[in-house]
Design a protein around this motif. Structure first.
Motif, PDB file in Angstrom:
ATOM      1  N   ASP A  39      10.676   9.330  -2.340  1.00 35.22           N
ATOM      2  CA  ASP A  39      10.876   9.103  -0.910  1.00 35.22           C
ATOM      3  C   ASP A  39      10.129   7.864  -0.418  1.00 35.22           C
ATOM      4  O   ASP A  39      10.493   7.277   0.608  1.00 35.22           O
ATOM      5  N   ALA A  40       9.063   7.460  -1.153  1.00 35.71           N
ATOM      6  CA  ALA A  40       8.235   6.335  -0.719  1.00 35.71           C
ATOM      7  C   ALA A  40       8.682   5.001  -1.303  1.00 35.71           C
ATOM      8  O   ALA A  40       8.015   3.991  -1.065  1.00 35.71           O
ATOM      9  N   LEU A  41       9.775   4.978  -2.040  1.00 39.41           N
ATOM     10  CA  LEU A  41      10.205   3.727  -2.664  1.00 39.41           C
ATOM     11  C   LEU A  41      10.480   2.636  -1.626  1.00 39.41           C
ATOM     12  O   LEU A  41       9.922   1.533  -1.699  1.00 39.41           O
ATOM     13  N   VAL A  42      11.321   2.927  -0.670  1.00 38.72           N
ATOM     14  CA  VAL A  42      11.657   1.923   0.347  1.00 38.72           C
ATOM     15  C   VAL A  42      10.473   1.621   1.261  1.00 38.72           C
ATOM     16  O   VAL A  42      10.141   0.449   1.483  1.00 38.72           O
ATOM     17  N   PRO A  43       9.775   2.638   1.817  1.00 35.69           N
ATOM     18  CA  PRO A  43       8.605   2.313   2.641  1.00 35.69           C
ATOM     19  C   PRO A  43       7.534   1.552   1.882  1.00 35.69           C
ATOM     20  O   PRO A  43       6.893   0.650   2.434  1.00 35.69           O
ATOM     21  N   GLY A  44       7.327   1.904   0.607  1.00 38.81           N
ATOM     22  CA  GLY A  44       6.320   1.205  -0.186  1.00 38.81           C
ATOM     23  C   GLY A  44       6.672  -0.254  -0.400  1.00 38.81           C
ATOM     24  O   GLY A  44       5.816  -1.143  -0.276  1.00 38.81           O
ATOM     25  N   ALA A  45       7.937  -0.497  -0.729  1.00 38.91           N
ATOM     26  CA  ALA A  45       8.368  -1.877  -0.928  1.00 38.91           C
ATOM     27  C   ALA A  45       8.276  -2.671   0.371  1.00 38.91           C
ATOM     28  O   ALA A  45       7.850  -3.834   0.387  1.00 38.91           O
ATOM     29  N   THR A  46       8.658  -2.027   1.489  1.00 33.80           N
ATOM     30  CA  THR A  46       8.577  -2.702   2.783  1.00 33.80           C
ATOM     31  C   THR A  46       7.137  -3.049   3.136  1.00 33.80           C
ATOM     32  O   THR A  46       6.837  -4.162   3.602  1.00 33.80           O
ATOM     33  N   ALA A  47       6.221  -2.095   2.924  1.00 38.78           N
ATOM     34  CA  ALA A  47       4.807  -2.340   3.236  1.00 38.78           C
ATOM     35  C   ALA A  47       4.235  -3.439   2.352  1.00 38.78           C
ATOM     36  O   ALA A  47       3.451  -4.286   2.815  1.00 38.78           O
ATOM     37  N   ALA A  48       4.602  -3.444   1.071  1.00 40.28           N
ATOM     38  CA  ALA A  48       4.090  -4.476   0.160  1.00 40.28           C
ATOM     39  C   ALA A  48       4.560  -5.860   0.579  1.00 40.28           C
ATOM     40  O   ALA A  48       3.785  -6.827   0.600  1.00 40.28           O
ATOM     41  N   THR A  72      -4.084  -6.255   6.054  1.00 41.46           N
ATOM     42  CA  THR A  72      -4.431  -4.883   6.429  1.00 41.46           C
ATOM     43  C   THR A  72      -3.777  -4.490   7.753  1.00 41.46           C
ATOM     44  O   THR A  72      -3.337  -3.344   7.924  1.00 41.46           O
ATOM     45  N   SER A  73      -3.693  -5.414   8.683  1.00 45.04           N
ATOM     46  CA  SER A  73      -3.040  -5.116   9.954  1.00 45.04           C
ATOM     47  C   SER A  73      -1.563  -4.793   9.754  1.00 45.04           C
ATOM     48  O   SER A  73      -1.029  -3.855  10.359  1.00 45.04           O
ATOM     49  N   ALA A  74      -0.890  -5.535   8.899  1.00 48.24           N
ATOM     50  CA  ALA A  74       0.528  -5.268   8.626  1.00 48.24           C
ATOM     51  C   ALA A  74       0.711  -3.911   7.962  1.00 48.24           C
ATOM     52  O   ALA A  74       1.620  -3.144   8.318  1.00 48.24           O
ATOM     53  N   LEU A  75      -0.162  -3.600   6.995  1.00 52.48           N
ATOM     54  CA  LEU A  75      -0.059  -2.317   6.299  1.00 52.48           C
ATOM     55  C   LEU A  75      -0.282  -1.154   7.250  1.00 52.48           C
ATOM     56  O   LEU A  75       0.452  -0.164   7.242  1.00 52.48           O
ATOM     57  N   ILE A  76      -1.319  -1.243   8.072  1.00 52.76           N
ATOM     58  CA  ILE A  76      -1.636  -0.141   8.971  1.00 52.76           C
ATOM     59  C   ILE A  76      -0.561   0.014  10.034  1.00 52.76           C
ATOM     60  O   ILE A  76      -0.182   1.135  10.392  1.00 52.76           O
ATOM     61  N   ALA A  77      -0.041  -1.090  10.549  1.00 53.87           N
ATOM     62  CA  ALA A  77       0.991  -1.011  11.586  1.00 53.87           C
ATOM     63  C   ALA A  77       2.282  -0.391  11.062  1.00 53.87           C
ATOM     64  O   ALA A  77       2.934   0.395  11.758  1.00 53.87           O
ATOM     65  N   LEU A  78       2.641  -0.720   9.824  1.00 54.94           N
ATOM     66  CA  LEU A  78       3.859  -0.144   9.256  1.00 54.94           C
ATOM     67  C   LEU A  78       3.674   1.322   8.907  1.00 54.94           C
ATOM     68  O   LEU A  78       4.559   2.142   9.107  1.00 54.94           O
ATOM     69  N   GLY A  79       2.495   1.647   8.352  1.00 51.35           N
ATOM     70  CA  GLY A  79       2.284   3.012   7.906  1.00 51.35           C
ATOM     71  C   GLY A  79       3.119   3.321   6.680  1.00 51.35           C
ATOM     72  O   GLY A  79       3.783   2.452   6.106  1.00 51.35           O
ATOM     73  N   PHE A  80       3.104   4.597   6.291  1.00 51.80           N
ATOM     74  CA  PHE A  80       3.862   4.999   5.109  1.00 51.80           C
ATOM     75  C   PHE A  80       4.800   6.153   5.422  1.00 51.80           C
ATOM     76  O   PHE A  80       5.093   6.976   4.577  1.00 51.80           O
ATOM     77  N   GLY A  81       5.244   6.196   6.705  1.00 54.24           N
ATOM     78  CA  GLY A  81       6.252   7.192   7.038  1.00 54.24           C
ATOM     79  C   GLY A  81       7.570   6.823   6.398  1.00 54.24           C
ATOM     80  O   GLY A  81       7.797   5.693   5.976  1.00 54.24           O
ATOM     81  N   ARG A  82       8.484   7.779   6.369  1.00 54.30           N
ATOM     82  CA  ARG A  82       9.763   7.538   5.726  1.00 54.30           C
ATOM     83  C   ARG A  82      10.582   6.518   6.502  1.00 54.30           C
ATOM     84  O   ARG A  82      11.295   5.716   5.937  1.00 54.30           O
ATOM     85  N   ASP A  83      10.469   6.554   7.825  1.00 55.34           N
ATOM     86  CA  ASP A  83      11.172   5.592   8.662  1.00 55.34           C
ATOM     87  C   ASP A  83      10.200   4.977   9.649  1.00 55.34           C
ATOM     88  O   ASP A  83       9.562   5.697  10.416  1.00 55.34           O
ATOM     89  N   PRO A  84      10.051   3.641   9.685  1.00 51.79           N
ATOM     90  CA  PRO A  84       9.178   3.021  10.671  1.00 51.79           C
ATOM     91  C   PRO A  84       9.807   3.040  12.059  1.00 51.79           C
ATOM     92  O   PRO A  84      11.017   3.000  12.201  1.00 51.79           O
ATOM     93  N   HIS A  85       8.972   3.089  13.084  1.00 51.41           N
ATOM     94  CA  HIS A  85       9.449   3.105  14.457  1.00 51.41           C
ATOM     95  C   HIS A  85       8.757   1.999  15.240  1.00 51.41           C
ATOM     96  O   HIS A  85       7.566   1.750  15.076  1.00 51.41           O
ATOM     97  N   ILE A 171       4.341  -9.464  12.153  1.00 51.84           N
ATOM     98  CA  ILE A 171       5.219  -9.358  10.979  1.00 51.84           C
ATOM     99  C   ILE A 171       5.648  -7.909  10.761  1.00 51.84           C
ATOM    100  O   ILE A 171       6.818  -7.627  10.431  1.00 51.84           O
ATOM    101  N   ALA A 172       4.729  -6.958  10.961  1.00 53.52           N
ATOM    102  CA  ALA A 172       5.081  -5.541  10.801  1.00 53.52           C
ATOM    103  C   ALA A 172       6.141  -5.129  11.820  1.00 53.52           C
ATOM    104  O   ALA A 172       7.101  -4.423  11.482  1.00 53.52           O
ATOM    105  N   ILE A 173       5.983  -5.567  13.057  1.00 49.01           N
ATOM    106  CA  ILE A 173       6.962  -5.224  14.091  1.00 49.01           C
ATOM    107  C   ILE A 173       8.313  -5.878  13.791  1.00 49.01           C
ATOM    108  O   ILE A 173       9.373  -5.255  13.960  1.00 49.01           O
ATOM    109  N   ALA A 174       8.284  -7.146  13.328  1.00 48.13           N
ATOM    110  CA  ALA A 174       9.536  -7.820  12.999  1.00 48.13           C
ATOM    111  C   ALA A 174      10.275  -7.109  11.873  1.00 48.13           C
ATOM    112  O   ALA A 174      11.502  -6.919  11.939  1.00 48.13           O
ATOM    113  N   ILE A 175       9.541  -6.684  10.850  1.00 49.06           N
ATOM    114  CA  ILE A 175      10.173  -5.972   9.737  1.00 49.06           C
ATOM    115  C   ILE A 175      10.721  -4.632  10.212  1.00 49.06           C
ATOM    116  O   ILE A 175      11.805  -4.199   9.795  1.00 49.06           O
TER     117      ILE A 175
END
Length: 390
Positions: A39-48, A72-85, A171-175
């Motif tokens: 389940d974390a494949l897509v969120p993990g790739a997006t966060a990386a 670190t700001s990008a990682l924390i803002a995105l989080g590791f939920g299944r769908d970012p909001h 960048i996190a918000i744009a993604i």
């Protein structure tokens, strides 16, 4: 003298050995871990991608030597939920940036050291609690502030880390905005479960009337009241999809689909509210018949009607699973015909409701069926036209 009945005892299952328990535990952990990793494949790739992109932008474009806070700001803002909001990413990005900004500002005034760190963290916590009541928000701000005040000042100056945090958050918000997030699967699954449960309630009411068992009526009433949890789940899922469709360019095309699903859900919610009252009335009808010592034949038509209504609602439930609009519209049309055929029978005379409570039960079913018909896309006048004259 009564004969004794001899029964063969069931074989006793042996207790698993310690090694068997360990193997079962490891197997269970491997399965659950594999599911989480999948389940974390897509969120993990997006966060990386977001973390490295933020670091590279701050390093190459801005010229910062060690822009760790951008990553670190990008990682924390995105989080590791299944769908970012969007809203969540924005709130977290603001929290992280504020924490770093407070740390940078106080460090430039107080200098660097242990007692300065205590003051910075305390002030950050107070500010975070003033801004937001969330514990996570406070924790994020304080962690970023203490990291800023205890780490060496970069060559570009203390406030450069605040700029890095802003870059990472943007960048996190744009993604998040361009990521093709779709919550339709969760919405459709929730809607199907809601309709399945609603159908079960209608069938339970049919059984209660057919068997004169008020216990079945109470069961249906409890199940109808329990539908609120499923309603809240679907409402949350629709809200998430609506946010994605509002802010994400990749989900703009889903707005019409979302509007239709939202209309079906809202009208179904109204119908279920009526269903709760109807379930309570069914219990009253059964108690009245039991008091008069009548037979179940007196409500046989009512029992048959609830069974037919359950079938029609089940057709409506299947229509929401149609992925394409043309197929969904055809299914909704079929559901409208099925619900309309049931609605045309809603008169006390046709359903054999000869008592005051029976007539009241039939009358309560009329607005419920109008709501179900409107859930198929009909307007109020068209849905009401299916009601027979009294």
């Amino acid at each position: 003298m009564a004969e004794r009945m001899h029964t063969t005892p069931l074989p006793v299952q042996p207790e698993p050995s310690g090694w068997e328990k360990v193997k079962r535990f490891i197997s269970s952990r491997v399965r659950s871990g594999g599911s989480r990793a999948k389940d974390a494949l897509v969120p993990g790739a997006t966060a990386a991608i977001a973390a490295v992109a933020a670091y590279a932008f701050a390093s190459i474009i801005i010229g910062h030597s060690e822009p760790y806070f951008a990553a670190t700001s990008a990682l924390i803002a995105l989080g590791f939920g299944r769908d970012p909001h969007i809203r969540k990413a924005l709130e977290v990005a603001i929290g992280v940036t504020l924490g770093i900004l407070v740390g940078d500002s106080l460090q430039s005034l107080l200098g660097q050291g242990y007692w300065q760190g205590v003051i910075v963290v305390f002030v950050t916590i107070m500010l975070a609690r003033f801004i937001d009541s969330g514990v996570i928000f406070t924790t994020q701000m304080s962690i970023q502030a203490v990291m800023v005040v205890l780490l060496p000042i970069p060559p570009e100056g203390p406030l450069s880390r605040s700029l890095d945090a802003v870059i990472g958050g943007i960048i996190a918000i744009a993604i998040t905005m361009i990521t093709p997030v779709s919550g339709r699967r969760e919405t459709v699954t929730g809607m199907r479960e809601l309709f399945r449960s609603t159908t079960d309630v209608l069938r339970e009411l049919s059984t209660a009337l057919r068997t004169h068992e008020s216990r079945n009526g109470w069961t249906a009433l409890i199940e109808a009241r329990g539908l609120q949890t499923e309603i809240d789940t679907v409402r949350t899922a629709i809200s998430d999809v609506h946010k994605a469709a509002t802010y994400s360019p990749t989900r703009r095309s889903a707005r019409q689909d979302l509007d239709e699903i939202s209309r079906t859900f809202e009208k179904t919610d109204l119908a279920i509210r009526s269903l709760r009252i109807i379930a309570r009335r069914v219990i009253t009808v059964i108690d009245e018949l039991d008091a008069k010592s009548t037979t179940s034949d007196d409500v046989a038509k009512l029992a048959d009607w609830f069974s037919e209504a359950a079938d029609a609602v089940a057709v409506l439930g299947r229509s929401v699973a149609e992925p394409a609009a043309p197929g969904r519209h055809r299914s909704l049309s079929i559901a409208r015909d099925a619900l309309g055929a049931v609605t045309t029978k809603l008169t006390p005379t046709q359903l054999g409701a000869g008592t005051l409570h029976g007539e009241a039960l039939v009358m309560m079913c009329r607005p419920m069926m109008v709501d179900f018909l409107e859930a198929t896309g009909s307007d109020h006048s068209e849905a009401s036209s299916y009601l027979p004259r009294l």
